[in-house]
Design a protein around this motif. Structure first.
Motif, PDB file in Angstrom:
ATOM      1  N   ILE A  31       0.862  -1.173   0.000  1.00 15.59           N
ATOM      2  CA  ILE A  31       0.000   0.000   0.000  1.00 15.59           C
ATOM      3  C   ILE A  31       0.899   1.224   0.000  1.00 15.59           C
ATOM      4  O   ILE A  31       1.683   1.432   0.938  1.00 15.59           O
ATOM      5  CB  ILE A  31      -0.944   0.011   1.219  1.00 15.59           C
ATOM      6  N   GLN A  32       0.807   2.009  -1.046  1.00 14.77           N
ATOM      7  CA  GLN A  32       1.638   3.201  -1.184  1.00 14.77           C
ATOM      8  C   GLN A  32       1.007   4.366  -0.446  1.00 14.77           C
ATOM      9  O   GLN A  32      -0.202   4.584  -0.519  1.00 14.77           O
ATOM     10  CB  GLN A  32       1.802   3.556  -2.661  1.00 14.77           C
ATOM     11  N   SER A  33       1.799   5.120   0.294  1.00 18.63           N
ATOM     12  CA  SER A  33       1.289   6.287   0.992  1.00 18.63           C
ATOM     13  C   SER A  33       0.943   7.392   0.002  1.00 18.63           C
ATOM     14  O   SER A  33       1.692   7.647  -0.942  1.00 18.63           O
ATOM     15  CB  SER A  33       2.321   6.802   1.989  1.00 18.63           C
ATOM     16  N   SER A  34      -0.184   8.048   0.227  1.00 17.69           N
ATOM     17  CA  SER A  34      -0.540   9.201  -0.589  1.00 17.69           C
ATOM     18  C   SER A  34       0.047  10.485  -0.023  1.00 17.69           C
ATOM     19  O   SER A  34       0.019  11.530  -0.684  1.00 17.69           O
ATOM     20  CB  SER A  34      -2.068   9.339  -0.663  1.00 17.69           C
ATOM     21  N   ASN A  35       0.588  10.395   1.205  1.00 16.07           N
ATOM     22  CA  ASN A  35       1.175  11.578   1.852  1.00 16.07           C
ATOM     23  C   ASN A  35       2.665  11.716   1.585  1.00 16.07           C
ATOM     24  O   ASN A  35       3.187  12.827   1.528  1.00 16.07           O
ATOM     25  CB  ASN A  35       0.934  11.512   3.363  1.00 16.07           C
ATOM     26  N   HIS A  36       3.346  10.585   1.441  1.00 14.40           N
ATOM     27  CA  HIS A  36       4.791  10.594   1.206  1.00 14.40           C
ATOM     28  C   HIS A  36       5.097   9.659   0.036  1.00 14.40           C
ATOM     29  O   HIS A  36       4.804   8.462   0.118  1.00 14.40           O
ATOM     30  CB  HIS A  36       5.556  10.124   2.445  1.00 14.40           C
ATOM     31  N   PRO A  37       5.722  10.137  -1.012  1.00 14.48           N
ATOM     32  CA  PRO A  37       5.982   9.281  -2.176  1.00 14.48           C
ATOM     33  C   PRO A  37       6.922   8.120  -1.876  1.00 14.48           C
ATOM     34  O   PRO A  37       6.873   7.100  -2.566  1.00 14.48           O
ATOM     35  CB  PRO A  37       6.601  10.249  -3.194  1.00 14.48           C
ATOM     36  N   SER A  40       5.598   3.465   2.237  1.00 12.76           N
ATOM     37  CA  SER A  40       4.659   2.413   1.857  1.00 12.76           C
ATOM     38  C   SER A  40       4.609   1.358   2.953  1.00 12.76           C
ATOM     39  O   SER A  40       5.453   1.335   3.856  1.00 12.76           O
ATOM     40  CB  SER A  40       5.060   1.765   0.523  1.00 12.76           C
ATOM     41  N   GLU A 166      -2.899   4.904   7.777  1.00 11.60           N
ATOM     42  CA  GLU A 166      -3.220   5.194   6.382  1.00 11.60           C
ATOM     43  C   GLU A 166      -3.512   3.905   5.619  1.00 11.60           C
ATOM     44  O   GLU A 166      -4.418   3.846   4.781  1.00 11.60           O
ATOM     45  CB  GLU A 166      -2.073   5.968   5.720  1.00 11.60           C
ATOM     46  N   ASN A 207      -7.792  19.887   5.545  1.00 10.22           N
ATOM     47  CA  ASN A 207      -7.179  18.842   4.712  1.00 10.22           C
ATOM     48  C   ASN A 207      -5.735  18.539   5.111  1.00 10.22           C
ATOM     49  O   ASN A 207      -4.805  18.627   4.288  1.00 10.22           O
ATOM     50  CB  ASN A 207      -7.230  19.252   3.230  1.00 10.22           C
ATOM     51  N   ARG A 209      -2.332  16.528   5.929  1.00  6.39           N
ATOM     52  CA  ARG A 209      -1.752  15.269   5.451  1.00  6.39           C
ATOM     53  C   ARG A 209      -1.826  14.201   6.532  1.00  6.39           C
ATOM     54  O   ARG A 209      -1.911  13.022   6.239  1.00  6.39           O
ATOM     55  CB  ARG A 209      -0.290  15.478   5.047  1.00  6.39           C
TER      56      ARG A 209
END
Length: 459
Positions: A31-37, A40, A166, A207, A209
């Motif tokens: 699962i890849q984090s949407s907050n930090h590229p 995961s 997350e 919103n 992070r």
């Protein structure tokens, strides 16, 4: 096992285990984090120890150089509504697999480390449980740089929790509890206080992070919290405890006589927070107070046993070094040590063992986070006398109410199994006939204590 003294008293170092083996590639779910590229979660779904509950295990990857191992077990009943409890062992440098395999987790080792069994008194009866190896270099976790102080550890632990939430967001909807023991008495107050402060920064942010972590309480078992007080009570445990005198009268006098110099050094550490001062305090107090207990020939963690007796048994380490087992829980080929030297040395050499965690506990209490301090009364190292006095000396909004209370019997199943005192914010429990790892020695009583605490029942 061997006992290693360096600054903060005792750490258990286990050497050995099989060499790294050739692995088939692990079929991770990612699962890849949407907050930090670069963040995961890599995990698998084991069915070990308790195949009737959902499990996740693997790595919380926080960039290329920070990889925290975790093993999560859903609660055995109504997991969507049960709390989430994270468990940390101490050391510094000790793996939370100790808690999972020897204490409150669902796993047990049988047959000298050849069979995996089930713990009927697992805390998953009442809570979702998250066991995390931290900081870097502990247990199955790996990465650089090593954390040298609890401030660095708090930041990284917070990142790991946010990443877990997350990936598995439904657990953010239930109360969060942070439990642990021993040197986690240093980790937990600071980690929890950092969570509270981050929650405060997030209030009113549009919103964000990050999202608030619903922290409800902390629980510390046989913790190392306030060295100034706890070194003072070392002689009381060694010379005049409910288990009788454990050392000679001469050694008692030495311990008592060395405390004023110890106290002066610790006070200097508290005042300056300088590395040199804190290292000097830790070294002197350990060498001139705790090392003297060796003359007893008794176990630091359970004074009812001899110093060479290994109890709880450590045969689970054999399982955790089995290549097939490691692959089943999503671990890359690693030599597992229950207490690793490098993170131990990093924390110890920065003087962390002589610093005071009481202010962070007071901050938690002032911000509405409940605190449970429970102590097995056969432990010398983080003994109940020192922990009791540490709670007595806490100053927070509500301390006067706490101090008006007196110790009273803790009754469970019509038996007196300990003593307790407390308010709706702070509770102290002395657990009879238990060493350093309370859930191992008194599994049913510990489970009852955990249930009573997390569901805010009356003891």
């Amino acid at each position: 096992m061997k006992l290693k003294f360096f600054f903060v008293a005792v750490a258990c170092i286990v050497h050995g285990g099989n060499a790294a083996s050739t692995y088939e590639p692990i079929d991770y779910k990612v699962i890849q984090s949407s907050n930090h590229p670069n963040y995961s979660v890599r995990f698998v779904n084991p069915s070990l120890c308790d195949p009737n509950v959902t499990q996740y295990s693997g790595y919380l990857d926080m960039g290329p150089n920070n990889h925290y191992f975790f093993w999560f077990f859903e609660s055995k009943s109504n997991p969507d509504a049960r709390p989430l409890t994270a468990w940390l062992n101490g050391g510094p440098g000790c793996s939370s697999m100790i808690g999972l395999w020897q204490e409150n987790g669902p796993c047990r080792s049988h047959g000298d480390g050849t069979e995996i069994g089930y713990n009927a008194n697992t805390w998953t009866h009442f809570s979702n449980m998250l066991f995390i190896d931290q900081p870097n270099g502990v247990g199955y976790s790996y990465g650089d740089p090593l954390q040298f102080n609890v401030g660095q550890g708090a930041t990284q632990f917070y990142e790991a929790l946010q990443l877990f939430y997350e990936a598995f967001p439904k657990y953010r909807e239930v109360p969060f509890h942070l439990f642990g023991e021993s040197f986690a008495g240093r980790y937990i107050p600071h980690y929890a206080d950092y969570i509270v402060k981050q929650n405060q920064l997030l209030q009113g942010v549009v919103n964000p992070r990050r999202k608030e972590i619903p922290i409800d309480s902390v629980g510390i078992g046989n913790g190392w919290i306030n060295p100034l007080i706890q070194f003072k009570h070392a002689a009381g445990m060694a010379c005049d405890s409910s288990y009788g005198p454990l050392v000679s009268s001469d050694v008692c006098e030495q311990m008592k006589g060395n405390y004023p110099a110890c106290a002066k050094l610790i006070e200097r550490c508290y005042e300056t927070d300088e590395q040199y001062a804190c290292v000097a305090a830790d070294r002197y107090c350990t060498e001139n107070i705790d090392l003297l207990f060796q003359t007893s020939g008794l176990n630091y963690y359970d004074v009812r046993k001899g110093s060479r007796e290994i109890d709880p048994p450590e045969d689970y380490v054999r399982i955790l070094n089995n290549p097939e087992f490691q692959q089943a829980i999503g671990v890359e080929s690693l030599n597992f040590e229950q207490c690793a030297e490098r993170p131990y040395d990093a924390m110890s050499r920065s003087g962390e063992g002589a610093r005071d965690s009481s202010p962070a506990l007071a901050s938690l209490l002032n911000n509405g986070v409940r605190v449970l301090n429970y102590v097995g009364d056969a432990d010398y190292l983080c003994n109940w006398y020192g922990n009791y006095e540490t709670m007595e000396q806490l100053r927070f909004n509500g301390s006067s109410e706490y101090n008006k209370q007196s110790l009273k019997p803790w009754i469970y199943r019509d038996r007196e199994v300990g003593q307790m005192k407390g308010t709706d914010r702070l509770t102290f429990i002395r657990v009879y006939n238990a060493g350093h790892e309370v859930p191992y020695y008194q599994p049913q009583n510990a489970l009852a204590m955990f249930y009573t605490w997390i569901f805010k029942k009356e003891f």
